[in-house]
Write a protein that holds these residues in place. Structure first.
Motif, mmCIF file in Angstrom:
data_model
loop_
_atom_site.group_PDB
_atom_site.id
_atom_site.type_symbol
_atom_site.label_atom_id
_atom_site.label_comp_id
_atom_site.label_asym_id
_atom_site.label_seq_id
_atom_site.Cartn_x
_atom_site.Cartn_y
_atom_site.Cartn_z
ATOM 1 N N ILE A 1 -19.585 1.092 -0.211
ATOM 2 C CA ILE A 1 -18.278 0.971 0.433
ATOM 3 C C ILE A 1 -18.379 0.121 1.693
ATOM 4 O O ILE A 1 -17.506 -0.687 1.981
ATOM 5 N N LYS A 2 -19.471 0.282 2.428
ATOM 6 C CA LYS A 2 -19.654 -0.502 3.658
ATOM 7 C C LYS A 2 -19.830 -1.987 3.369
ATOM 8 O O LYS A 2 -19.541 -2.822 4.220
ATOM 9 N N LEU B 1 -18.100 -3.653 1.246
ATOM 10 C CA LEU B 1 -16.803 -4.233 0.906
ATOM 11 C C LEU B 1 -16.170 -4.883 2.130
ATOM 12 O O LEU B 1 -16.363 -4.426 3.261
ATOM 13 N N ASP C 1 -12.834 -5.855 4.476
ATOM 14 C CA ASP C 1 -11.720 -5.000 4.893
ATOM 15 C C ASP C 1 -10.630 -4.959 3.831
ATOM 16 O O ASP C 1 -10.074 -3.902 3.540
ATOM 17 N N GLN D 1 -10.959 -5.506 0.541
ATOM 18 C CA GLN D 1 -11.436 -4.765 -0.625
ATOM 19 C C GLN D 1 -11.464 -3.263 -0.356
ATOM 20 O O GLN D 1 -11.088 -2.468 -1.223
ATOM 21 N N ARG D 2 -11.878 -2.875 0.845
ATOM 22 C CA ARG D 2 -11.928 -1.457 1.202
ATOM 23 C C ARG D 2 -10.524 -0.864 1.221
ATOM 24 O O ARG D 2 -10.278 0.235 0.731
ATOM 25 N N TYR E 1 -9.440 -0.406 -2.309
ATOM 26 C CA TYR E 1 -10.180 0.718 -2.892
ATOM 27 C C TYR E 1 -9.552 2.057 -2.491
ATOM 28 O O TYR E 1 -9.297 2.920 -3.328
ATOM 29 N N TYR E 2 -9.272 2.208 -1.198
ATOM 30 C CA TYR E 2 -8.661 3.459 -0.725
ATOM 31 C C TYR E 2 -7.231 3.609 -1.217
ATOM 32 O O TYR E 2 -6.799 4.710 -1.570
ATOM 33 N N CYS F 1 -6.416 -6.033 8.008
ATOM 34 C CA CYS F 1 -6.982 -6.625 6.802
ATOM 35 C C CYS F 1 -6.581 -8.091 6.630
ATOM 36 O O CYS F 1 -7.191 -8.816 5.866
#
Length: 110
Positions: free
Chosen positions: A18-19, A21, A23, A25-26, A29-30, A104
């Motif tokens: 996750i780290k 990824l 900003d 992509q994160r 994902y969330y 982002c």
């Protein structure tokens, strides 16, 4: 009432992945995880709301079916909204990200 067995599987994503990824992509994902959780909760509520008895009197059956239909429509609307949002051109996605994750935007330049 019938008993049902449901198999559960664990899916673990390492924190290091996750780290790695960006900003953007994160955030995606969330957001997708949140959408999935909302739809799963609504799906379970629909299952609980459906009649599980042999009583076919309208006064007993109609409220239960009405409640299940309301929850099903809510889930359908949420699904449709997400499909519509993620199917839009990139400029629309930038506006969406700007509303919900302004930090982002720096990752989306280009």
């Amino acid at each position: 009432m019938t008993n049902r067995t449901v198999e559960m599987y664990a899916l673990s994503v390492p924190l290091t992945a996750i780290k790695k990824l960006s900003d953007e992509q994160r955030f995606a994902y969330y957001l997708l995880g949140h959408i999935f959780n909302e739809l799963m909760c609504l799906q379970k509520l629909v299952g609980f709301a459906l009649p599980k008895h042999d009583d076919r009197r309208p006064a007993r059956l109609r409220p239960e079916l009405g409640q299940a239909m309301f929850l099903f429509r809510l889930a359908s609307g949420k699904s449709g909204k997400q499909v519509k949002q993620f199917g839009k051109p990139r400029n629309s996605q930038k506006r969406f990200v700007k509303m919900y994750c302004p930090s982002c935007l720096t990752a989306m330049k280009g």
